[in-house]
Structure formats: C-alpha cells, structure tokens
Design a protein around this motif. Structure first.
Motif, mmCIF file in Angstrom:
data_model
loop_
_atom_site.group_PDB
_atom_site.id
_atom_site.type_symbol
_atom_site.label_atom_id
_atom_site.label_comp_id
_atom_site.label_asym_id
_atom_site.label_seq_id
_atom_site.Cartn_x
_atom_site.Cartn_y
_atom_site.Cartn_z
ATOM 1 N N LYS A 1 42.120 40.784 51.251
ATOM 2 C CA LYS A 1 42.258 39.636 50.340
ATOM 3 C C LYS A 1 43.131 40.021 49.146
ATOM 4 C CE LYS A 1 40.248 36.219 49.738
ATOM 5 N NZ LYS A 1 41.000 34.977 49.818
ATOM 6 N N SER A 2 42.935 41.214 48.630
ATOM 7 C CA SER A 2 43.706 41.681 47.480
ATOM 8 C C SER A 2 45.194 41.756 47.812
ATOM 9 C CB SER A 2 43.196 43.045 47.031
ATOM 10 O OG SER A 2 43.946 43.528 45.958
ATOM 11 N N LYS A 3 45.508 42.284 48.995
ATOM 12 C CA LYS A 3 46.909 42.370 49.426
ATOM 13 C C LYS A 3 47.509 40.979 49.604
ATOM 14 C CE LYS A 3 46.649 46.856 51.664
ATOM 15 N NZ LYS A 3 46.582 47.582 52.927
ATOM 16 N N GLN A 4 46.728 40.056 50.149
ATOM 17 C CA GLN A 4 47.216 38.689 50.340
ATOM 18 C C GLN A 4 47.483 38.018 48.999
ATOM 19 O OE1 GLN A 4 44.147 37.029 52.820
ATOM 20 N NE2 GLN A 4 45.291 37.442 54.674
ATOM 21 N N GLU A 5 46.615 38.252 48.018
ATOM 22 C CA GLU A 5 46.816 37.665 46.696
ATOM 23 C C GLU A 5 48.069 38.232 46.054
ATOM 24 O OE1 GLU A 5 43.153 38.229 44.588
ATOM 25 O OE2 GLU A 5 42.082 36.840 45.897
ATOM 26 N N GLN A 6 48.314 39.542 46.235
ATOM 27 C CA GLN A 6 49.524 40.151 45.694
ATOM 28 C C GLN A 6 50.749 39.533 46.338
ATOM 29 O OE1 GLN A 6 49.064 44.337 46.362
ATOM 30 N NE2 GLN A 6 47.525 44.566 44.766
ATOM 31 N N PHE B 1 33.124 44.575 54.414
ATOM 32 C CA PHE B 1 33.470 43.925 53.154
ATOM 33 C C PHE B 1 34.493 44.724 52.359
ATOM 34 C CE2 PHE B 1 29.900 41.195 54.106
ATOM 35 C CZ PHE B 1 30.329 39.978 53.606
ATOM 36 N N LYS B 2 34.487 46.042 52.505
ATOM 37 C CA LYS B 2 35.509 46.861 51.851
ATOM 38 C C LYS B 2 36.885 46.493 52.411
ATOM 39 C CE LYS B 2 36.974 51.580 51.016
ATOM 40 N NZ LYS B 2 36.847 52.981 51.391
ATOM 41 N N ALA B 3 36.985 46.442 53.734
ATOM 42 C CA ALA B 3 38.253 46.090 54.379
ATOM 43 C C ALA B 3 38.641 44.644 54.056
ATOM 44 C CB ALA B 3 38.150 46.289 55.888
ATOM 45 N N LYS C 1 25.546 38.974 48.771
ATOM 46 C CA LYS C 1 25.299 40.349 48.321
ATOM 47 C C LYS C 1 24.537 41.148 49.370
ATOM 48 C CE LYS C 1 25.256 39.284 43.409
ATOM 49 N NZ LYS C 1 24.411 39.061 42.235
ATOM 50 N N GLU C 2 23.562 40.520 50.013
ATOM 51 C CA GLU C 2 22.811 41.200 51.070
ATOM 52 C C GLU C 2 23.717 41.521 52.262
ATOM 53 O OE1 GLU C 2 19.668 42.503 51.024
ATOM 54 O OE2 GLU C 2 19.831 41.946 48.905
ATOM 55 N N LEU C 3 24.594 40.599 52.601
ATOM 56 C CA LEU C 3 25.547 40.855 53.688
ATOM 57 C C LEU C 3 26.464 42.021 53.334
ATOM 58 C CD1 LEU C 3 26.475 37.206 54.720
ATOM 59 C CD2 LEU C 3 25.159 38.862 56.066
ATOM 60 N N GLU C 4 26.888 42.072 52.059
ATOM 61 C CA GLU C 4 27.727 43.194 51.617
ATOM 62 C C GLU C 4 26.996 44.525 51.756
ATOM 63 O OE1 GLU C 4 30.856 41.717 48.240
ATOM 64 O OE2 GLU C 4 28.767 41.842 47.604
ATOM 65 N N LYS C 5 25.706 44.545 51.400
ATOM 66 C CA LYS C 5 24.912 45.776 51.515
ATOM 67 C C LYS C 5 24.802 46.225 52.967
ATOM 68 C CE LYS C 5 21.756 44.937 47.666
ATOM 69 N NZ LYS C 5 20.339 44.639 47.354
ATOM 70 N N GLU C 6 24.599 45.268 53.865
ATOM 71 C CA GLU C 6 24.402 45.575 55.277
ATOM 72 C C GLU C 6 25.704 45.890 56.008
ATOM 73 O OE1 GLU C 6 22.306 42.261 56.975
ATOM 74 O OE2 GLU C 6 20.656 42.438 55.533
#
Length: 95
Positions: free
Chosen positions: A67-72, A60-62, A50-55
């Motif tokens: 990951k979402s596209k790969q799962e699809q 993390f958005k990309a 979570k801290e890495l996501e904040k920084e």
C-alpha cells in the motif's frame, strides 16, 4: 445464545474486512466504508482488524508495504500530471 450471535457478528465483520483487503483498502478506508455502508461501529471494525493483524503479521506487513509503494506511485503520478498541466498551460499562454 448471546455468545453465538456475537461470534457470528465478529465473523461477519472479519469477512467484510477481507473483502476490503481484496479491494486494496487501508484500515481507515475499511473502517469508514463498513461504518457507512454496513452500519458497523468503527471500534468493532478496528478491533477485529487489530486481531487479524496479530494473527497474520507477515501478511499485514507485506500488505502495508505494498500500500505504501502504491501511495508513493500515486503521489509521483499526481506530481507528473500537475507538471504536465502547468507545462501545457504555459504553452497555451505563449500562443
């Protein structure tokens, strides 16, 4: 001295999370892997993540979008495979 070893431990978890990212793991997969293979408490991994996501919001958005596209794609590939299996089995039963 405890602060130094705590910081060192968190740095190690941070490094291991980066390795999980290289292997294209989700947060859940990373938490599970580090718990199982490195005996790191899931709450520690989750907190550091979570801290890495904040920084690193943009990264993390990309990463999440990728990951979402790969799962699809995986779901589509799975659907195609199932359809092929069904098609092949119906051809075999016609024979």
């Amino acid at each position: 001295m405890a602060d130094s070893s705590s910081a060192s431990y968190i740095h190690m978890v941070h490094h291991m999370i980066e390795k999980c990212l290289i292997f294209n793991m989700s947060k859940e997969e990373c938490v599970e892997a580090l718990s199982k293979h490195a005996n790191i408490t899931p709450v520690i991994t989750s907190t550091v993540w979570k801290e890495l996501e904040k920084e690193n919001k943009e990264f993390f958005k990309a990463y999440t979008e990728k990951k979402s596209k790969q799962e699809q794609m995986s779901e589509e590939e799975t659907t195609q495979l199932i359809q092929k299996i069904i098609s092949d089995s119906s051809k075999e039963s016609d024979d």
